[in-house]
Design an enzyme around this catalytic site. Structure first.
Site, PDB file in Angstrom:
ATOM      1  N   ARG A  90      -9.583  -3.635   6.897  1.00 15.74           N
ATOM      2  CA  ARG A  90      -8.903  -2.622   7.700  1.00 15.74           C
ATOM      3  C   ARG A  90      -7.699  -3.229   8.403  1.00 15.74           C
ATOM      4  NH1 ARG A  90     -11.224   1.674   6.907  1.00 15.74           N
ATOM      5  NH2 ARG A  90      -9.637   2.748   8.131  1.00 15.74           N
ATOM      6  N   ILE A  92      -5.518  -4.141  11.361  1.00 16.51           N
ATOM      7  CA  ILE A  92      -5.733  -4.357  12.792  1.00 16.51           C
ATOM      8  C   ILE A  92      -4.563  -3.723  13.556  1.00 16.51           C
ATOM      9  CG2 ILE A  92      -5.940  -6.118  14.607  1.00 16.51           C
ATOM     10  CD1 ILE A  92      -8.334  -6.167  12.784  1.00 16.51           C
ATOM     11  N   ASN A 106      -6.916 -14.677   9.712  1.00 14.58           N
ATOM     12  CA  ASN A 106      -7.336 -14.055   8.454  1.00 14.58           C
ATOM     13  C   ASN A 106      -7.190 -15.047   7.311  1.00 14.58           C
ATOM     14  OD1 ASN A 106      -8.052 -11.805   6.733  1.00 14.58           O
ATOM     15  ND2 ASN A 106      -5.911 -11.773   6.063  1.00 14.58           N
ATOM     16  N   HIS A 108      -6.381 -15.121   3.179  1.00 11.36           N
ATOM     17  CA  HIS A 108      -5.843 -14.281   2.106  1.00 11.36           C
ATOM     18  C   HIS A 108      -5.885 -15.085   0.805  1.00 11.36           C
ATOM     19  CE1 HIS A 108      -3.513 -11.118   0.228  1.00 11.36           C
ATOM     20  NE2 HIS A 108      -2.756 -12.055  -0.310  1.00 11.36           N
TER      21      HIS A 108
HETATM   22  N1  LIG Z   1      -2.464  -5.973  11.365  1.00 10.23           N
HETATM   23  C1  LIG Z   1      -3.017  -6.585  10.293  1.00 10.23           C
HETATM   24  N2  LIG Z   1      -4.245  -6.218   9.879  1.00 10.23           N
HETATM   25  C2  LIG Z   1      -4.804  -6.839   8.793  1.00 10.23           C
HETATM   26  C3  LIG Z   1      -4.105  -7.844   8.102  1.00 10.23           C
HETATM   27  C4  LIG Z   1      -2.812  -8.215   8.575  1.00 10.23           C
HETATM   28  O1  LIG Z   1      -2.149  -9.133   8.019  1.00 10.23           O
HETATM   29  N3  LIG Z   1      -2.305  -7.557   9.657  1.00 10.23           N
HETATM   30  N4  LIG Z   1      -4.679  -8.433   6.958  1.00 10.23           N
HETATM   31  C5  LIG Z   1      -5.658  -7.577   6.343  1.00 10.23           C
HETATM   32  C6  LIG Z   1      -6.327  -8.029   5.102  1.00 10.23           C
HETATM   33  N5  LIG Z   1      -5.779  -7.240   4.004  1.00 10.23           N
HETATM   34  C7  LIG Z   1      -5.391  -7.970   2.921  1.00 10.23           C
HETATM   35  O2  LIG Z   1      -4.186  -8.121   2.806  1.00 10.23           O
HETATM   36  C8  LIG Z   1      -5.737  -5.816   3.978  1.00 10.23           C
HETATM   37  C9  LIG Z   1      -6.919  -5.135   4.208  1.00 10.23           C
HETATM   38  C10 LIG Z   1      -6.933  -3.744   4.190  1.00 10.23           C
HETATM   39  C11 LIG Z   1      -5.777  -3.032   3.928  1.00 10.23           C
HETATM   40  C12 LIG Z   1      -5.844  -1.538   3.928  1.00 10.23           C
HETATM   41  O3  LIG Z   1      -4.896  -0.858   3.528  1.00 10.23           O
HETATM   42  N6  LIG Z   1      -7.000  -0.991   4.392  1.00 10.23           N
HETATM   43  C13 LIG Z   1      -7.168   0.506   4.493  1.00 10.23           C
HETATM   44  C14 LIG Z   1      -8.608   0.912   4.316  1.00 10.23           C
HETATM   45  C15 LIG Z   1      -9.108   0.456   2.972  1.00 10.23           C
HETATM   46  C16 LIG Z   1     -10.561   0.885   2.769  1.00 10.23           C
HETATM   47  O4  LIG Z   1     -11.199   1.367   3.734  1.00 10.23           O
HETATM   48  O5  LIG Z   1     -11.029   0.734   1.625  1.00 10.23           O
HETATM   49  C17 LIG Z   1      -6.786   0.962   5.886  1.00 10.23           C
HETATM   50  O6  LIG Z   1      -6.896   0.134   6.848  1.00 10.23           O
HETATM   51  O7  LIG Z   1      -6.433   2.145   5.968  1.00 10.23           O
HETATM   52  C18 LIG Z   1      -4.592  -3.715   3.677  1.00 10.23           C
HETATM   53  C19 LIG Z   1      -4.571  -5.111   3.698  1.00 10.23           C
HETATM   54  C20 LIG Z   1      -6.732  -7.209   7.355  1.00 10.23           C
HETATM   55  N7  LIG Z   1      -6.067  -6.475   8.395  1.00 10.23           N
HETATM   56  N1  GAR Z   2      -6.175  -9.353   1.969  1.00  5.58           N
HETATM   57  C1  GAR Z   2      -7.378  -9.867   2.438  1.00  5.58           C
HETATM   58  C2  GAR Z   2      -8.267 -10.245   1.280  1.00  5.58           C
HETATM   59  O1  GAR Z   2      -8.021  -9.898   0.141  1.00  5.58           O
HETATM   60  N2  GAR Z   2      -9.311 -10.980   1.636  1.00  5.58           N
HETATM   61  C3  GAR Z   2     -10.195 -11.529   0.643  1.00  5.58           C
HETATM   62  O2  GAR Z   2     -11.382 -10.755   0.550  1.00  5.58           O
HETATM   63  C4  GAR Z   2     -12.387 -11.627  -0.003  1.00  5.58           C
HETATM   64  C5  GAR Z   2     -13.645 -11.431   0.795  1.00  5.58           C
HETATM   65  O3  GAR Z   2     -14.691 -12.110   0.146  1.00  5.58           O
HETATM   66  P1  GAR Z   2     -16.071 -12.370   0.960  1.00  5.58           P
HETATM   67  O4  GAR Z   2     -16.529 -11.038   1.495  1.00  5.58           O
HETATM   68  O5  GAR Z   2     -16.987 -12.932  -0.103  1.00  5.58           O
HETATM   69  O6  GAR Z   2     -15.759 -13.363   2.050  1.00  5.58           O
HETATM   70  C6  GAR Z   2     -11.864 -13.068   0.110  1.00  5.58           C
HETATM   71  O7  GAR Z   2     -11.442 -13.546  -1.153  1.00  5.58           O
HETATM   72  C7  GAR Z   2     -10.679 -12.908   1.016  1.00  5.58           C
HETATM   73  O8  GAR Z   2      -9.649 -13.863   0.781  1.00  5.58           O
END
Ligand SMILES: Nc1nc2c(c(=O)[nH]1)N[C@@H](CN(C=O)c1ccc(C(=O)N[C@@H](CCC(=O)O)C(=O)O)cc1)CN2
Ligand code: GAR
Length: 189
Positions: A90, A92, A106, A108
């Site tokens: 989600r 943040i 986080n 990635h």
């Molecule tokens: N403010 C920030 N929040 C988050 C970041 C960040 O860099 N800044 N990193 C993410 C991790 N992430 C991977 O790149 C990521 C996770 C989720 C989403 C997204 O679009 N989520 C949707 C919901 C998806 C679902 O419920 O299946 C949403 O929030 O509407 C994009 C990137 C963690 N948070």
């Molecule tokens: N953009 C964020 C993202 O893609 N995160 C990725 O989700 C996986 C979670 O695995 P886990 O639930 O086994 O830790 C991990 O590979 C992490 O890097």
């Protein structure tokens, strides 16, 4: 150092952190798992390790801000030093960012700024790069744009399948994240 781990899925990074003896001996305390998906496998992993769990489903709240205000209310009495995102899917918002400034990190599964988003490994695989990697970074209001703390490279082999590459990337994650957190514990203590 007291932390809450946020996760949405399998929980392999949660496990790698929670089971790391060096982190436990250094004084890391995992005081809460926060999960947004009631069926996530990470929840059972936390129960098995007697880590308290908070499950809050975003769809039960009017909007993102109300959801995060509920999360903040759960964490407020716990004296959290850092929030560790470990596959937390989600965005943040400024509610949590403002409560824990420069205290949310986080992991990635790519070498940011390459391959941002939720399909980092697959995007790298389909791009046919010879090398990808893992990034640990601070969270800011952008997505995958926060200051980078550490990166580690992961080779992509000619005979890789997506599954073999995912396994190699996850193995590096499970080494890098605990190492980064160890450094934070040392600085924080
Ligand atoms: N403010 C920030 N929040 C988050 C970041 C960040 O860099 N800044 N990193 C993410 C991790 N992430 C991977 O790149 C990521 C996770 C989720 C989403 C997204 O679009 N989520 C949707 C919901 C998806 C679902 O419920 O299946 C949403 O929030 O509407 C994009 C990137 C963690 N948070
Ligand atoms: N953009 C964020 C993202 O893609 N995160 C990725 O989700 C996986 C979670 O695995 P886990 O639930 O086994 O830790 C991990 O590979 C992490 O890097």
């Amino acid at each position: 150092m007291r932390v809450a781990i946020f996760a949405s899925g399998t929980g392999s990074n949660f496990e790698a952190i929670a089971d790391n003896q060096r982190l436990q001996q250094a004084g890391l305390e995992i005081v809460q798992l926060v999960c947004d998906r009631p069926q996530a496998a990470v929840i059972e992993k936390a129960h098995r390790r007697e880590v308290p769990v908070t499950v809050l489903a975003p769809r039960q709240f009017e909007n993102r801000q109300a959801y995060e205000q509920a999360v903040v209310a759960q964490l407020a009495p716990l004296a959290i030093d850092y929030i560790i995102l470990a596959g937390y899917m989600r965005i943040i918002t400024p509610v949590l960012l403002g409560t824990y400034p420069q205290r949310i990190i986080n992991i990635h599964p790519a070498l940011l700024p390459d391959f941002p988003g939720i399909h980092g490994i697959e995007d790298a695989y389909r791009a046919k790069v010879s090398e990808t990697g893992v990034t640990v970074h601070y969270i800011d209001e952008g997505v995958d744009t926060g200051p980078i703390i550490a990166q580690a490279t992961v080779p992509v082999k000619p005979n890789d399948t997506l599954a073999t590459l995912e396994a190699r990337v996850h193995a590096v994650e499970h080494q890098l994240y605990p190492a980064v957190i160890y450094d934070l514990v040392q600085k924080n203590n």
